[in-house]
Scaffold this active site. Structure first.
Site, PDB file in Angstrom:
ATOM      1  N   ASP A  56      33.439 -15.180  19.470  1.00  0.00           N
ATOM      2  CA  ASP A  56      33.974 -15.685  20.737  1.00  0.00           C
ATOM      3  C   ASP A  56      34.617 -17.038  20.452  1.00  0.00           C
ATOM      4  O   ASP A  56      34.057 -17.832  19.692  1.00  0.00           O
ATOM      5  CB  ASP A  56      32.847 -15.815  21.775  1.00  0.00           C
ATOM      6  CG  ASP A  56      33.351 -15.892  23.197  1.00  0.00           C
ATOM      7  OD1 ASP A  56      32.925 -15.078  24.031  1.00  0.00           O
ATOM      8  OD2 ASP A  56      34.175 -16.803  23.485  1.00  0.00           O
ATOM      9  N   LEU A  77      35.222 -19.234  22.856  1.00  0.00           N
ATOM     10  CA  LEU A  77      34.793 -20.107  23.966  1.00  0.00           C
ATOM     11  C   LEU A  77      35.950 -20.479  24.897  1.00  0.00           C
ATOM     12  O   LEU A  77      35.855 -21.466  25.630  1.00  0.00           O
ATOM     13  CB  LEU A  77      34.101 -21.386  23.453  1.00  0.00           C
ATOM     14  CG  LEU A  77      32.877 -21.185  22.549  1.00  0.00           C
ATOM     15  CD1 LEU A  77      32.238 -22.548  22.233  1.00  0.00           C
ATOM     16  CD2 LEU A  77      31.836 -20.282  23.202  1.00  0.00           C
ATOM     17  N   ASP A 127      38.839 -17.777  16.626  1.00  0.00           N
ATOM     18  CA  ASP A 127      39.838 -17.058  17.405  1.00  0.00           C
ATOM     19  C   ASP A 127      40.286 -15.829  16.620  1.00  0.00           C
ATOM     20  O   ASP A 127      40.654 -15.941  15.451  1.00  0.00           O
ATOM     21  CB  ASP A 127      41.023 -18.004  17.663  1.00  0.00           C
ATOM     22  CG  ASP A 127      41.907 -17.494  18.781  1.00  0.00           C
ATOM     23  OD1 ASP A 127      42.286 -16.298  18.738  1.00  0.00           O
ATOM     24  OD2 ASP A 127      42.220 -18.289  19.689  1.00  0.00           O
ATOM     25  N   ALA A 168      37.178  -9.427  23.918  1.00  0.00           N
ATOM     26  CA  ALA A 168      37.927 -10.682  23.854  1.00  0.00           C
ATOM     27  C   ALA A 168      39.359 -10.487  24.322  1.00  0.00           C
ATOM     28  O   ALA A 168      40.112  -9.726  23.720  1.00  0.00           O
ATOM     29  CB  ALA A 168      37.922 -11.209  22.415  1.00  0.00           C
ATOM     30  N   LYS A 175      42.329 -12.695  30.939  1.00  0.00           N
ATOM     31  CA  LYS A 175      42.187 -11.700  32.013  1.00  0.00           C
ATOM     32  C   LYS A 175      42.625 -12.151  33.403  1.00  0.00           C
ATOM     33  O   LYS A 175      42.396 -11.440  34.381  1.00  0.00           O
ATOM     34  CB  LYS A 175      40.739 -11.231  32.078  1.00  0.00           C
ATOM     35  CG  LYS A 175      39.768 -12.350  32.444  1.00  0.00           C
ATOM     36  CD  LYS A 175      38.384 -11.822  32.775  1.00  0.00           C
ATOM     37  CE  LYS A 175      37.496 -12.922  33.290  1.00  0.00           C
ATOM     38  NZ  LYS A 175      36.149 -12.485  33.649  1.00  0.00           N
ATOM     39  N   SER A 235      41.324  -1.011  31.912  1.00  0.00           N
ATOM     40  CA  SER A 235      41.234  -1.363  33.326  1.00  0.00           C
ATOM     41  C   SER A 235      41.886  -0.287  34.180  1.00  0.00           C
ATOM     42  O   SER A 235      42.893   0.314  33.793  1.00  0.00           O
ATOM     43  CB  SER A 235      41.949  -2.694  33.553  1.00  0.00           C
ATOM     44  OG  SER A 235      42.121  -2.935  34.937  1.00  0.00           O
ATOM     45  N   TYR A 295      49.283  -8.991  32.368  1.00  0.00           N
ATOM     46  CA  TYR A 295      47.895  -8.663  32.012  1.00  0.00           C
ATOM     47  C   TYR A 295      47.689  -7.152  32.014  1.00  0.00           C
ATOM     48  O   TYR A 295      47.185  -6.568  31.054  1.00  0.00           O
ATOM     49  CB  TYR A 295      46.917  -9.323  32.991  1.00  0.00           C
ATOM     50  CG  TYR A 295      45.553  -8.672  32.990  1.00  0.00           C
ATOM     51  CD1 TYR A 295      44.650  -8.917  31.968  1.00  0.00           C
ATOM     52  CD2 TYR A 295      45.191  -7.763  33.993  1.00  0.00           C
ATOM     53  CE1 TYR A 295      43.429  -8.273  31.937  1.00  0.00           C
ATOM     54  CE2 TYR A 295      43.975  -7.124  33.973  1.00  0.00           C
ATOM     55  CZ  TYR A 295      43.098  -7.388  32.943  1.00  0.00           C
ATOM     56  OH  TYR A 295      41.892  -6.740  32.908  1.00  0.00           O
ATOM     57  N   LYS A 353      46.929  -4.019  28.858  1.00  0.00           N
ATOM     58  CA  LYS A 353      45.921  -2.949  28.807  1.00  0.00           C
ATOM     59  C   LYS A 353      46.594  -1.615  28.494  1.00  0.00           C
ATOM     60  O   LYS A 353      46.096  -0.822  27.699  1.00  0.00           O
ATOM     61  CB  LYS A 353      45.136  -2.880  30.117  1.00  0.00           C
ATOM     62  CG  LYS A 353      44.279  -4.121  30.394  1.00  0.00           C
ATOM     63  CD  LYS A 353      43.228  -4.335  29.313  1.00  0.00           C
ATOM     64  CE  LYS A 353      42.403  -5.597  29.522  1.00  0.00           C
ATOM     65  NZ  LYS A 353      41.488  -5.891  28.396  1.00  0.00           N
ATOM     66  N   LEU A 361      37.210 -11.648  44.420  1.00  0.00           N
ATOM     67  CA  LEU A 361      36.543 -11.679  45.721  1.00  0.00           C
ATOM     68  C   LEU A 361      35.099 -12.184  45.647  1.00  0.00           C
ATOM     69  O   LEU A 361      34.723 -13.089  46.403  1.00  0.00           O
ATOM     70  CB  LEU A 361      36.585 -10.272  46.345  1.00  0.00           C
ATOM     71  CG  LEU A 361      35.872 -10.117  47.688  1.00  0.00           C
ATOM     72  CD1 LEU A 361      36.498 -11.003  48.758  1.00  0.00           C
ATOM     73  CD2 LEU A 361      35.898  -8.640  48.135  1.00  0.00           C
TER      74      LEU A 361
HETATM   75  N1  UFG Z   1      40.342 -10.634  48.064  1.00  0.00           N
HETATM   76  C1  UFG Z   1      40.286 -11.337  49.252  1.00  0.00           C
HETATM   77  N2  UFG Z   1      40.041 -12.676  49.208  1.00  0.00           N
HETATM   78  C2  UFG Z   1      39.852 -13.346  48.032  1.00  0.00           C
HETATM   79  C3  UFG Z   1      39.895 -12.613  46.819  1.00  0.00           C
HETATM   80  C4  UFG Z   1      40.153 -11.266  46.872  1.00  0.00           C
HETATM   81  O1  UFG Z   1      40.460 -10.775  50.326  1.00  0.00           O
HETATM   82  O2  UFG Z   1      39.672 -14.561  48.071  1.00  0.00           O
HETATM   83  C5  UFG Z   1      40.573  -9.181  48.111  1.00  0.00           C
HETATM   84  C6  UFG Z   1      41.792  -8.764  47.334  1.00  0.00           C
HETATM   85  O3  UFG Z   1      42.961  -8.891  48.103  1.00  0.00           O
HETATM   86  C7  UFG Z   1      41.439  -7.324  46.974  1.00  0.00           C
HETATM   87  C8  UFG Z   1      39.908  -7.361  46.821  1.00  0.00           C
HETATM   88  O4  UFG Z   1      39.487  -8.538  47.514  1.00  0.00           O
HETATM   89  O5  UFG Z   1      41.768  -6.494  48.015  1.00  0.00           O
HETATM   90  C9  UFG Z   1      39.460  -7.457  45.376  1.00  0.00           C
HETATM   91  O6  UFG Z   1      40.144  -8.522  44.745  1.00  0.00           O
HETATM   92  P1  UFG Z   1      39.744  -9.051  43.289  1.00  0.00           P
HETATM   93  O7  UFG Z   1      40.659 -10.176  42.951  1.00  0.00           O
HETATM   94  O8  UFG Z   1      38.275  -9.324  43.233  1.00  0.00           O
HETATM   95  O9  UFG Z   1      39.989  -7.772  42.365  1.00  0.00           O
HETATM   96  P2  UFG Z   1      41.338  -6.967  42.089  1.00  0.00           P
HETATM   97  O10 UFG Z   1      41.067  -5.564  42.512  1.00  0.00           O
HETATM   98  O11 UFG Z   1      42.526  -7.631  42.657  1.00  0.00           O
HETATM   99  O12 UFG Z   1      41.483  -7.142  40.503  1.00  0.00           O
HETATM  100  C10 UFG Z   1      40.539  -6.584  39.648  1.00  0.00           C
HETATM  101  C11 UFG Z   1      40.411  -7.416  38.376  1.00  0.00           C
HETATM  102  C12 UFG Z   1      41.669  -7.358  37.565  1.00  0.00           C
HETATM  103  C13 UFG Z   1      42.129  -5.961  37.384  1.00  0.00           C
HETATM  104  C14 UFG Z   1      42.206  -5.234  38.690  1.00  0.00           C
HETATM  105  C15 UFG Z   1      42.500  -3.792  38.470  1.00  0.00           C
HETATM  106  O13 UFG Z   1      40.143  -8.755  38.697  1.00  0.00           O
HETATM  107  O14 UFG Z   1      41.399  -7.903  36.298  1.00  0.00           O
HETATM  108  O15 UFG Z   1      40.944  -5.297  39.356  1.00  0.00           O
HETATM  109  O16 UFG Z   1      42.798  -3.161  39.676  1.00  0.00           O
HETATM  110  F1  UFG Z   1      43.353  -5.931  36.814  1.00  0.00           F
END
Ligand code: UFG
Length: 344
Positions: free
Chosen positions: A40, A42, A67, A90, A93, A133, A158, A162, A208
């Site tokens: 890792d 870090l 790295d 690694a 993201k 993903s 990103y 993948k 979220l």
């Molecule tokens: N959301 C909110 N408020 C926030 C953050 C998120 O309403 O403050 C909503 C987003 O709009 C979405 C849901 O919560 O509808 C989930 O959002 P996340 O950011 O937690 O997750 P995502 O589905 O957008 O993204 C995740 C991973 C990515 C990956 C993706 C694949 O974080 O790395 O899934 O679909 F690429």
């Protein structure tokens, strides 16, 4: 077993082993008796995670800080250790950052993958598990999403790394003894139930659940719910939230499949989710129910690049890996909350 290494447990390299999913996978590997090596740099983790792992399992993984873009060090590592399998986490993201700095993402995520695979092939290490993903599906036309759903153009650099990484694996497995499993994760959340390890978002969270727990903890004043005009029952977007410990266990099942030569092709791909979709409002309700707290939130406009709904068809991963989730959304939210409470 590979390398005539019959007197010891298999030696497994976990790249990015101090990250969110990596650290939970290290714990499950140690619980299963594997000897774990971590590499890792870090870049999005810290050394306290090693202590968290030790506090859970009582075992110190062998840790190497460098790295994976350093080709010489990467090759040296594989020359010096008899590694039976690699779980490769690694990578950079952050979806938004990848739009701002695409070349960083292509260099880090593709360059490190190529270096690891070359180091493996030069040393007869042939078992590889890759962090992919569900982002490769984009907005799928049918739900739940099966592994044969068509891939859509990536929404971000990103996501594109993948897709490209899966293509690299397909070519590399066709031309060598390499056997690989790519796991397409849905939305990993939660923390270890001990609260010794968890997610460590840098700065203001994009995802979220960290935003929810930081709002509940008073670090953020209010959660914004991005979009309430989606074509879903309550208007908010739907995702498949999977507990990180369940996700970690899927890696163990995939690794065993390769080590036991049970794979049916040189590159296999599995969806890893719960199979259940939850809307943002349902997540908020589940959090309030699990923690007996009220969450301060407001409905705002959609976030650019977000899809309406994604959740996994888990029948293939269940049939082939014998794996399914054991934890509920409430378990994951409660574990995330307990982890949040332990942060300074
Ligand atoms: N959301 C909110 N408020 C926030 C953050 C998120 O309403 O403050 C909503 C987003 O709009 C979405 C849901 O919560 O509808 C989930 O959002 P996340 O950011 O937690 O997750 P995502 O589905 O957008 O993204 C995740 C991973 C990515 C990956 C993706 C694949 O974080 O790395 O899934 O679909 F690429």
């Amino acid at each position: 077993m590979n390398n005539g290494n019959t007197h010891h447990q298999p030696q497994i390299l976990v790249t990015g082993g101090l990250g969110f999913i990596g650290s939970h996978t290290v714990v499950e590997l140690q619980n299963e008796g594997y000897e774990v090596f971590i590499i890792d740099n870090l870049s999005n983790s810290n050394l306290d995670v090693l202590k968290g792992i030790y506090n859970i399992t009582g075992i110190k993984p062998k840790f190497f800080q460098f790295d994976l873009l350093d080709k010489e060090k990467t090759h040296q590592f594989f020359n010096q250790h008899r590694i039976n399998g690699v779980i490769h986490f690694a990578a950079s993201k952050a979806v938004g950052e990848s739009v701002e700095k695409p070349l960083k993402y292509y260099e880090n995520n593709i360059g490190s993958l190529v270096n690891v695979l070359q180091g493996m092939l030069d040393n007869n290490c042939n078992h590889f598990i890759f962090s992919s993903s569900c982002t490769v599906y984009g907005q799928a036309d049918t739900l739940p999403i099966t592994e044969s759903a068509p891939l859509k153009p990536a929404e971000s650099p990103y996501g594109n790394t993948k897709k490209i990484s899966e293509e690299i694996l397909l070519d590399a497995t066709r031309s060598s003894e390499l056997k690989a499993i790519a796991l397409r994760y849905f939305n990993p959340i939660g923390a270890h139930p001990s609260a010794e390890i968890g997610e460590l978002p840098l700065g203001v969270p994009n995802n979220l659940i960290p935003y929810v727990t930081q709002t509940a903890a008073g670090i953020r004043t209010q959660l914004s719910v991005f979009g309430n005009d989606y074509p879903t029952p309550d208007g908010t977007a739907i995702r498949d939230y999977i507990h990180v410990v369940d996700l970690a266990k899927a890696h163990i099942a995939a690794l065993k499949r390769l080590l036991n030569h049970e794979n049916k092709s040189q590159l296999e791909i599995f969806n890893v989710g719960t199979g259940m979709g939850s809307s943002v409002l349902e997540v908020i309700q589940a959090f309030e129910k699990a923690t007996h707290m009220k969450l301060n939130y407001q409905l705002v406009g959609r976030r650019a690049g977000d899809i309406t709904a994604a959740y996994a068809d888990t029948s293939l991963v269940h049939k082939e890996l014998g794996w399914k989730t054991e934890k509920s959304l409430e378990d994951a939210l409660l574990d995330a909350w307990n982890w949040q409470l332990k942060q300074k």
